[in-house]
Design an enzyme around this catalytic site. Structure first.
Site, PDB file in Angstrom:
ATOM      1  N   LYS A 171      40.121  52.956  33.368  1.00 37.79           N
ATOM      2  CA  LYS A 171      40.091  51.929  32.331  1.00 37.79           C
ATOM      3  C   LYS A 171      38.961  52.309  31.367  1.00 37.79           C
ATOM      4  CE  LYS A 171      41.752  47.974  30.847  1.00 37.79           C
ATOM      5  NZ  LYS A 171      43.151  47.655  30.541  1.00 37.79           N
ATOM      6  N   ASP A 229      40.938  51.235  46.199  1.00 38.37           N
ATOM      7  CA  ASP A 229      41.182  50.260  47.259  1.00 38.37           C
ATOM      8  C   ASP A 229      42.447  49.458  46.944  1.00 38.37           C
ATOM      9  OD1 ASP A 229      40.822  48.655  49.436  1.00 38.37           O
ATOM     10  OD2 ASP A 229      39.135  47.539  48.630  1.00 38.37           O
TER      11      ASP A 229
END
Ligand code: NAI
Length: 339
Positions: A171, A229
């Site tokens: 991002k 994760d």
């Protein structure tokens, strides 16, 4: 000659799936001398620290561990034992292969993705502050060293396994410095030493949409800690759920093998958990012992176990999370019968 490895049964479903896994390994002739140690709630219940020194010492000495999941309190209490272990041994690359398995029907039948997660930095640094009541911060850390070494690990893995492309999910349009660091380091590592492996980047939100539309377009994924994760669990959902995705945490000198899933307190102690993810993690461990210590018998055991669980699944022998009816120990029996 047997190889020493540390065993941490863990919390919740940990002891059940560990017992099932050990039975299969033993039946497959894997010659592992287990050094059992505690961590997590199990260690505290035994009157010790949440991460006892004896556990750390054993991993330091033997260099390899198979670990069940450890419970972490939500929003309060002690710091995750899993994060502490990864930090303590600088296990910077978490590797989670996500593939379709025989006999498990999902929306997709062509998933073959390896998620590589940076395991020591990002928001998992655990640096959180209350600036003033009502205002809290969490620090996202990215270092050039950390980004470069995990990128190198990912490209090296891709090359050794004949994988085509490493795609960095990021991002960096918003987190220009931190996510930008991983992008820059990955690009440098690629251009300098791995131009024979494909390199791609994708902004993570749109990339997640593409993952659930057509996962076959992805090969090896490289992500910072938190994204790794989350995306690992998303990918698990593409192939049947958390019960079927193994994992390993690698450093330069040591490795800890554990399933992607947690301690599943909702089904603990009921013989309901799928032991396959931990069993597959154990298979990764056996292959690691073969690769790093020349322990070829371990590789043979790994091959036998993989063939046996594939056969069990093909015959419809499944636990409830996969739509079957077997309990944890009955699934282990079904694998053992097919060794
Ligand atoms: P979880 O992975 O334990 O469970 C999520 C859901 O998946 C639950 O419905 C559970 O029953 C199911 N599930 C998980 N593993 C399964 C298996 N082998 N067979 C069948 N069903 C399975 O995640 P949750 O509930 O968010 O976390 C529970 C605890 O585990 C927390 O304390 C968390 O911090 C810890 N955790 C530990 C990890 C580790 O030790 N590496 C990783 C993830 C969570």
């Amino acid at each position: 000659m047997s190889t020493n490895a540390v065993l941490i049964p863990g919390d919740g479903i940990g002891p059940e799936i560990t017992a099932a896994t050990l039975r299969v390994l033993e039946a497959a002739g894997a010659e592992i001398n287990w050094i059992e140690r505690l961590a997590g709630v199990a260690a505290m219940d035994a009157g010790d620290d949440v991460l006892p020194q004896s556990t750390l010492d054993a991993i330091t000495k033997h260099g390899v561990a198979l670990k069940g999941p450890c419970t972490t309190p939500v929003g309060k209490g002690f710091r995750s034992v899993n994060v502490q272990l990864r930090k303590a041994f600088d296990l910077y690359a978490a590797v989670r292969p996500v593939r379709n398995l025989p006999g498990i029907t999902t929306r997709f039948q062509d998933v073959d993705i390896v998620v590589i997660r940076e395991n020591t930095e990002g928001l998992y640094s655990g640096v959180e502050n209350e600036i003033t009541p009502g205002v809290v911060t969490s620090m996202k850390v990215a270092t050039e060293k950390g980004c470069t070494r995990v990128a190198r690990w990912a490209f090296d893995y891709a090359r050794k396994r004949g994988r085509k492309t490493v795609t960095v999910f990021h991002k960096a349009n918003i987190m220009k410095l931190t996510d930008g660091m991983l992008l820059r380091c990955a690009e440098d590592v690629h251009d300098q030493d791995f131009s024979d492996v494909g390199y791609d980047t994708a902004i993570i939100d749109a990339a997640c949409m593409r993952l659930v539309q057509d996962p076959s377009q992805f090969d090896v994924l490289l992500l910072e800690n938190l994204y790794g994760d989350v995306v690992s669990d998303l990918c698990a959902g593409l192939v049947g759920g958390l019960g079927v995705v193994p994992g390993a945490n690698f450093g330069d000198e040591r490795a800890i093998f554990e399933a992607v899933h947690g301690s599943a307190p909702d089904i603990a102690g009921q013989n309901l958990a799928n032991p396959l993810a931990l069993l597959m993690s154990a298979v990764m461990m056996l292959n690691y012992l073969a690769d790093t210590r020349g322990d070829e018998p371990s590789r043979l055991s790994a091959q036998r176990i993989k063939a046996a669980y594939d056969a069990a699944l093909t015959d419809g022998k499944k636990t409830r999370d996969l739509g079957g009816e077997l309990g944890t120990s009955e699934f282990a029996d079904a694998v053992i019968e097919r060794l």
